[in-house]
Design a protein around this motif. Structure first.
Motif, mmCIF file in Angstrom:
data_model
loop_
_atom_site.group_PDB
_atom_site.id
_atom_site.type_symbol
_atom_site.label_atom_id
_atom_site.label_comp_id
_atom_site.label_asym_id
_atom_site.label_seq_id
_atom_site.Cartn_x
_atom_site.Cartn_y
_atom_site.Cartn_z
ATOM 1 N N ILE A 106 0.854 -1.196 0.000
ATOM 2 C CA ILE A 106 0.000 0.000 0.000
ATOM 3 C C ILE A 106 0.888 1.244 0.000
ATOM 4 N N ARG A 107 1.921 1.226 0.813
ATOM 5 C CA ARG A 107 2.848 2.373 0.886
ATOM 6 C C ARG A 107 3.447 2.674 -0.488
ATOM 7 N N GLU A 108 3.878 1.632 -1.193
ATOM 8 C CA GLU A 108 4.437 1.817 -2.538
ATOM 9 C C GLU A 108 3.389 2.364 -3.502
ATOM 10 N N ALA A 109 2.159 1.881 -3.389
ATOM 11 C CA ALA A 109 1.084 2.374 -4.269
ATOM 12 C C ALA A 109 0.834 3.856 -4.017
ATOM 13 N N ILE A 110 0.810 4.258 -2.741
ATOM 14 C CA ILE A 110 0.613 5.681 -2.419
ATOM 15 C C ILE A 110 1.744 6.502 -3.026
ATOM 16 N N CYS A 111 2.983 6.075 -2.809
ATOM 17 C CA CYS A 111 4.141 6.808 -3.357
ATOM 18 C C CYS A 111 4.055 6.917 -4.878
ATOM 19 N N ARG A 112 3.753 5.813 -5.531
ATOM 20 C CA ARG A 112 3.694 5.793 -6.997
ATOM 21 C C ARG A 112 2.616 6.740 -7.526
ATOM 22 N N HIS A 113 1.434 6.703 -6.917
ATOM 23 C CA HIS A 113 0.348 7.551 -7.414
ATOM 24 C C HIS A 113 0.569 9.029 -7.091
ATOM 25 N N GLU B 139 3.521 10.475 -6.907
ATOM 26 C CA GLU B 139 4.528 10.884 -7.884
ATOM 27 C C GLU B 139 3.919 11.020 -9.278
ATOM 28 N N LYS B 140 3.048 10.080 -9.649
ATOM 29 C CA LYS B 140 2.414 10.110 -10.976
ATOM 30 C C LYS B 140 1.561 11.361 -11.171
ATOM 31 N N ASP B 141 0.860 11.804 -10.108
ATOM 32 C CA ASP B 141 -0.049 12.946 -10.246
ATOM 33 C C ASP B 141 0.554 14.291 -9.843
ATOM 34 N N LEU B 142 1.504 14.292 -8.896
ATOM 35 C CA LEU B 142 2.044 15.560 -8.387
ATOM 36 C C LEU B 142 3.501 15.803 -8.751
ATOM 37 N N GLY B 143 4.186 14.793 -9.273
ATOM 38 C CA GLY B 143 5.577 14.959 -9.668
ATOM 39 C C GLY B 143 6.549 14.332 -8.686
ATOM 40 N N THR B 144 7.775 14.173 -9.150
ATOM 41 C CA THR B 144 8.803 13.490 -8.357
ATOM 42 C C THR B 144 9.296 14.313 -7.172
ATOM 43 N N MET B 145 9.048 15.619 -7.192
ATOM 44 C CA MET B 145 9.532 16.481 -6.106
ATOM 45 C C MET B 145 8.438 16.803 -5.081
ATOM 46 N N ALA B 146 7.322 16.071 -5.089
ATOM 47 C CA ALA B 146 6.213 16.342 -4.161
ATOM 48 C C ALA B 146 6.599 16.071 -2.704
ATOM 49 N N LEU B 147 7.476 15.105 -2.473
ATOM 50 C CA LEU B 147 7.945 14.747 -1.136
ATOM 51 C C LEU B 147 6.801 14.456 -0.155
ATOM 52 N N PRO B 148 6.033 13.396 -0.428
ATOM 53 C CA PRO B 148 4.948 13.032 0.482
ATOM 54 C C PRO B 148 5.490 12.441 1.777
ATOM 55 N N ARG B 149 4.807 12.711 2.891
ATOM 56 C CA ARG B 149 5.154 12.110 4.188
ATOM 57 C C ARG B 149 4.204 10.939 4.425
ATOM 58 N N ILE B 150 4.647 9.766 4.071
ATOM 59 C CA ILE B 150 3.818 8.571 4.207
ATOM 60 C C ILE B 150 4.338 7.773 5.395
ATOM 61 N N LEU C 234 -9.002 2.264 -0.316
ATOM 62 C CA LEU C 234 -8.465 2.666 0.978
ATOM 63 C C LEU C 234 -8.068 4.128 0.849
ATOM 64 N N ALA C 235 -8.591 4.983 1.730
ATOM 65 C CA ALA C 235 -8.393 6.434 1.579
ATOM 66 C C ALA C 235 -7.433 6.971 2.640
ATOM 67 N N TYR C 236 -6.508 7.812 2.196
ATOM 68 C CA TYR C 236 -5.453 8.346 3.049
ATOM 69 C C TYR C 236 -5.357 9.863 2.926
ATOM 70 N N VAL C 237 -4.989 10.509 4.022
ATOM 71 C CA VAL C 237 -4.598 11.915 4.010
ATOM 72 C C VAL C 237 -3.072 11.902 4.032
ATOM 73 N N VAL C 238 -2.458 12.549 3.035
ATOM 74 C CA VAL C 238 -0.997 12.520 2.925
ATOM 75 C C VAL C 238 -0.448 13.938 2.854
ATOM 76 N N PRO C 239 0.315 14.352 3.887
ATOM 77 C CA PRO C 239 0.978 15.653 3.816
ATOM 78 C C PRO C 239 2.057 15.647 2.731
ATOM 79 N N VAL C 240 2.138 16.749 1.999
ATOM 80 C CA VAL C 240 3.096 16.910 0.918
ATOM 81 C C VAL C 240 3.939 18.140 1.235
ATOM 82 N N ASP C 241 5.261 17.982 1.217
ATOM 83 C CA ASP C 241 6.163 19.070 1.600
ATOM 84 C C ASP C 241 6.891 19.729 0.431
ATOM 85 N N GLY C 242 6.991 19.054 -0.695
ATOM 86 C CA GLY C 242 7.820 19.545 -1.784
ATOM 87 C C GLY C 242 7.080 20.351 -2.830
#
Length: 180
Positions: free
Chosen positions: A74-81, A83-94, A125-133
């Motif tokens: 699930i963690r990898e899926a969150i990271c992949r999606h 990055e796919k929608d917000l870019g490689t520099m989004a820096l999500p805190r998962i 499965l729904a998540y709130v993910v803070p994005v720093d980048g």
């Protein structure tokens, strides 16, 4: 990605006709991600909404959403999606062990639940993910806009531009983090 072998994309994707048949017969596992910006205390101050074309050809606001692949955590899926929608520099805190704030069941038949997807029965499965980048719309997203919480909770809100019940998902996310 984790230290283990990268996600095996060979065999993870199906031919379009095969996927259509599977969607008719099986619930498909998805993730929904509500990207947020937080203040120094960790309180949610903004929510990122994408603008994209829907399957019906309408322009709608949306959140990050997509399938979980075979051999993907699930963690990898969150990271992949993200990055796919917000870019490689989004820096999500998962978190190391992500726990959804809710489970949304999308049905192809309207009215079975508040969530609707004409293509399939999907369990998300729904998540709130803070994005720093730095973020920018990617792939099929036309635009990414960050909205203040008060703006989303107002009577006339960008949430009205969402379809399939995703507006309710964002409201639930805001309630979950104490912002509603």
């Amino acid at each position: 990605m984790s230290n283990r072998t990268a996600v095996d994309s060979e065999g993870s994707w199906f031919e379009p006709d095969h996927l259509t048949e599977l969607r008719r017969r099986l619930p498909i596992t998805y993730i929904d991600v509500v990207p947020v910006r937080t203040d120094i205390d960790g309180s949610v101050v903004e929510v990122g909404l994408l603008l994209r074309a829907s399957g019906a050809g309408q322009i709608v606001r949306s959140i990050i959403s997509g399938r979980v692949l075979v051999h993907e955590t699930i963690r990898e899926a969150i990271c992949r999606h993200v990055e796919k929608d917000l870019g490689t520099m989004a820096l999500p805190r998962i978190p190391v062990s992500p726990v959804p704030f809710t489970v949304a069941e999308y049905f192809p038949t309207p009215g079975v639940s508040p969530f609707h997807d004409p293509r399939q029965h999907a369990i998300s499965l729904a998540y709130v993910v803070p994005v720093d980048g730095e973020t920018a719309p990617q792939e099929d997203a036309l635009e990414l806009s960050w909205f203040e919480v008060d703006e989303l909770l107002a009577e006339s809100s960008p949430l009205e531009e969402m379809d399939g019940g995703r507006d309710l998902l964002v409201r639930r996310a805001l309630a979950h983090v104490g912002a509603a």
